[in-house]
Design an enzyme around this catalytic site. Structure first.
Site, PDB file in Angstrom:
ATOM      1  N   ARG A  39       0.822  -1.217   0.000  1.00  0.00           N
ATOM      2  CA  ARG A  39       0.000   0.000   0.000  1.00  0.00           C
ATOM      3  C   ARG A  39       0.852   1.263   0.000  1.00  0.00           C
ATOM      4  O   ARG A  39       0.427   2.290  -0.536  1.00  0.00           O
ATOM      5  CB  ARG A  39      -0.930   0.010   1.205  1.00  0.00           C
ATOM      6  CG  ARG A  39      -2.080  -0.944   1.017  1.00  0.00           C
ATOM      7  CD  ARG A  39      -2.976  -0.923   2.216  1.00  0.00           C
ATOM      8  NE  ARG A  39      -4.202  -1.670   1.939  1.00  0.00           N
ATOM      9  CZ  ARG A  39      -5.020  -2.108   2.891  1.00  0.00           C
ATOM     10  NH1 ARG A  39      -4.740  -1.880   4.142  1.00  0.00           N
ATOM     11  NH2 ARG A  39      -6.113  -2.761   2.563  1.00  0.00           N
ATOM     12  N   LYS A  48     -18.287 -14.401   4.865  1.00  0.00           N
ATOM     13  CA  LYS A  48     -19.673 -13.990   5.118  1.00  0.00           C
ATOM     14  C   LYS A  48     -20.416 -13.582   3.868  1.00  0.00           C
ATOM     15  O   LYS A  48     -19.940 -12.763   3.089  1.00  0.00           O
ATOM     16  CB  LYS A  48     -19.667 -12.796   6.063  1.00  0.00           C
ATOM     17  CG  LYS A  48     -19.279 -13.129   7.463  1.00  0.00           C
ATOM     18  CD  LYS A  48     -19.688 -11.982   8.337  1.00  0.00           C
ATOM     19  CE  LYS A  48     -18.937 -11.920   9.632  1.00  0.00           C
ATOM     20  NZ  LYS A  48     -18.826 -10.531  10.059  1.00  0.00           N
ATOM     21  N   GLY A  98      -7.890  -7.986   0.911  1.00  0.00           N
ATOM     22  CA  GLY A  98      -6.644  -8.392   1.566  1.00  0.00           C
ATOM     23  C   GLY A  98      -6.313  -9.860   1.384  1.00  0.00           C
ATOM     24  O   GLY A  98      -5.192 -10.217   1.010  1.00  0.00           O
ATOM     25  N   GLY A 102     -13.367  -3.632   1.059  1.00  0.00           N
ATOM     26  CA  GLY A 102     -14.709  -3.065   1.223  1.00  0.00           C
ATOM     27  C   GLY A 102     -15.009  -2.024   0.159  1.00  0.00           C
ATOM     28  O   GLY A 102     -16.124  -1.968  -0.374  1.00  0.00           O
TER      29      GLY A 102
HETATM   30  P1  AMP Z   1     -13.640 -12.413   4.224  1.00  0.00           P
HETATM   31  O1  AMP Z   1     -12.948 -11.534   5.207  1.00  0.00           O
HETATM   32  O2  AMP Z   1     -15.111 -12.420   4.335  1.00  0.00           O
HETATM   33  O3  AMP Z   1     -13.148 -12.225   2.801  1.00  0.00           O
HETATM   34  O4  AMP Z   1     -13.224 -13.915   4.634  1.00  0.00           O
HETATM   35  C1  AMP Z   1     -11.908 -14.372   4.569  1.00  0.00           C
HETATM   36  C2  AMP Z   1     -11.760 -15.512   5.524  1.00  0.00           C
HETATM   37  O5  AMP Z   1     -12.718 -16.503   5.238  1.00  0.00           O
HETATM   38  C3  AMP Z   1     -10.406 -16.184   5.432  1.00  0.00           C
HETATM   39  O6  AMP Z   1      -9.709 -15.966   6.625  1.00  0.00           O
HETATM   40  C4  AMP Z   1     -10.740 -17.671   5.252  1.00  0.00           C
HETATM   41  O7  AMP Z   1      -9.963 -18.512   6.061  1.00  0.00           O
HETATM   42  C5  AMP Z   1     -12.185 -17.730   5.662  1.00  0.00           C
HETATM   43  N1  AMP Z   1     -12.874 -18.854   5.003  1.00  0.00           N
HETATM   44  C6  AMP Z   1     -12.924 -19.127   3.690  1.00  0.00           C
HETATM   45  N2  AMP Z   1     -13.597 -20.243   3.462  1.00  0.00           N
HETATM   46  C7  AMP Z   1     -14.007 -20.706   4.656  1.00  0.00           C
HETATM   47  C8  AMP Z   1     -14.745 -21.854   5.077  1.00  0.00           C
HETATM   48  N3  AMP Z   1     -15.207 -22.722   4.201  1.00  0.00           N
HETATM   49  N4  AMP Z   1     -14.978 -21.997   6.397  1.00  0.00           N
HETATM   50  C9  AMP Z   1     -14.516 -21.106   7.291  1.00  0.00           C
HETATM   51  N5  AMP Z   1     -13.802 -20.015   6.959  1.00  0.00           N
HETATM   52  C10 AMP Z   1     -13.541 -19.822   5.663  1.00  0.00           C
END
Ligand code: AMP
Length: 398
Positions: free
Chosen positions: A41, A203, A355, A378
């Site tokens: 960054r 999520k 990220g 975001g």
């Molecule tokens: P986000 O911040 O929403 O982009 O989520 C990223 C995080 O989601 C990463 O740290 C991944 O380890 C986690 N992640 C991805 N797939 C899964 C899964 N199937 N179960 C639990 N965590 C997950």
């Protein structure tokens, strides 16, 4: 609406307040002092900084770092970032432990044209996140011109990203902001088809608006990560102990109905008892057995997603396909990185942001083969959704 850029303003002899995104991961160096762990960054801001310095402006940099909660936190000081920037830009970078106030103003007045200073973490002041007028005015009083180059923070209406612009005469985009908007506008507003969007991560709730918007422009929307299980549960599949958002089932259901023609969900999964490096991982097709968690997309899904990506002319990707931080659940994410790079080699236009995806891309060694690696997570999702970004809207119309 077009906004002013650095090409529209004369910075010579001016105090140029530049909002950068120096929210970088920190590490501890051998002597125990904090140091920058990843300077992507900081490097991304260099074109703007070089422009201002080479054109005889005084560069006054502001940024947030982490979440200090509106009060000083020595662990989240930008002092080490100032030192690091000095090594990249080959200039003496001053640092001010105050963000606003008379002392800072005096230091800036004493600086020569073409010199540079970084001010302390804007989030040490409670007025930053609340976009308090007093703090925004105090920032504006340090500036003749305001430049926002912090695309990664542009979805936030904070004092240093949006509020300050109301109290300066001229507020322009920096080079990075320009580059991000150009690449993302191409993807959002006039993509070449076939277009493939890949969304993963933990999520579904963070990405509802983006899924809805992309499902109308993309030819295929490939879903991975934990958010697939919320959709799969809605479709009547057994998801075992996989992570789902129970309070989003209804929303996921209506979204699925809207986007059914473009949405692709994983057909097989890498499962284990827990997201643990030592856990026994296996592949299952269709339903996930009781007690098991889906932690990555399986080989058949990889093949389906890969085929769609290789056929695409435009690709946008945000969010990992699994728990890519652990090697045994990283294959899906690595395969997406590789396929996106391959498609780009063959002429597709690709954008990767967020990220985790950017770090996975680095892990796969494919970063340099992607058309545009966004500094936004975001902000990228908000832009693709078509929702307003306060940090851009606040700037002066061209
Ligand atoms: P986000 O911040 O929403 O982009 O989520 C990223 C995080 O989601 C990463 O740290 C991944 O380890 C986690 N992640 C991805 N797939 C899964 C899964 N199937 N179960 C639990 N965590 C997950």
């Amino acid at each position: 609406m077009q906004k002013l850029t650095l090409d529209d303003i004369d910075v010579r002899g001016k105090r140029v307040l530049i909002r950068v995104d120096f929210n970088v991961p920190l590490n501890t160096s051998e002597d125990g002092s904090p140091c920058v762990a990843d300077d992507t960054r900081i490097r991304a801001a260099l074109p703007t900084l070089r422009h201002v310095l080479d054109h005889g402006g005084k560069a006054i940099l502001i940024s947030h770092l982490g979440r200090p909660g509106g009060q000083p936190d020595p662990d989240l000081s930008l002092a080490c970032v100032a030192d690091h920037l000095g090594t990249l830009i080959d200039e003496r970078v001053r640092f001010s432990s105050n963000t606003v106030g008379d002392t800072v103003g005096d230091v800036i007045d004493g600086m020569g044209d073409g010199s540079i200073i970084l001010l302390e973490n804007t989030r040490f002041d409670p007025g930053e996140k609340s976009n308090e007028e007093g703090f925004a005015k105090a920032l504006a009083s340090l500036a003749d011109v305001y430049v926002n180059d912090a695309f990664g923070a542009a979805h936030r209406a904070h004092a240093s990203t949006a509020g300050v612009a109301r109290f300066v005469e001229t507020a322009a985009m920096g080079r990075l902001m320009e580059k991000e908007i150009e690449a993302l506008t191409r993807v959002r507003d006039h993509p070449e088809h076939p277009m493939v969007a890949i969304l993963g991560g933990s999520k579904v709730s963070d990405k509802l608006g983006t899924i809805r918007a992309l499902s109308t422009t993309a030819d295929h929307l490939l879903i991975g990560g934990a958010m697939s299980y919320t959709f799969l549960q809605v479709l009547g599949h057994e998801v075992g102990a996989s992570r789902i958002e129970a309070d989003r089932l209804e929303t996921a259901e209506s979204l699925y109905e809207e986007a059914e023609d473009t949405l692709l969900l994983p057909s097989d999964h890498v499962v284990a008892d827990a997201p643990d490096a030592e856990a026994d991982a296996s592949v299952v097709e269709g339903d996930i057995p009781e007690g098991k968690m889906g932690l990555d997309i399986g080989p058949a899904t990889i093949e389906t997603y890969r085929t769609a990506i290789l056929d695409a002319a435009t690709i946008v990707w945000n969010g990992p396909m699994g728990v890519f931080e652990l090697e045994q659940f990283a294959q899906g994410t690595m395969a997406i990185a590789e396929a996106t790079a391959e498609a780009t080699d063959d002429g597709a236009f690709s954008v990767v942001g967020g990220g985790d995806s950017v770090s996975a891309l680095g892990q796969s060694g494919c970063t340099d083969r992607i058309s545009h690696v966004s500094t936004g997570g975001g902000a990228l999702l908000t832009f693709l959704e078509g929702a307003p970004l306060p940090g851009i809207d606040a700037l002066t119309d061209a």
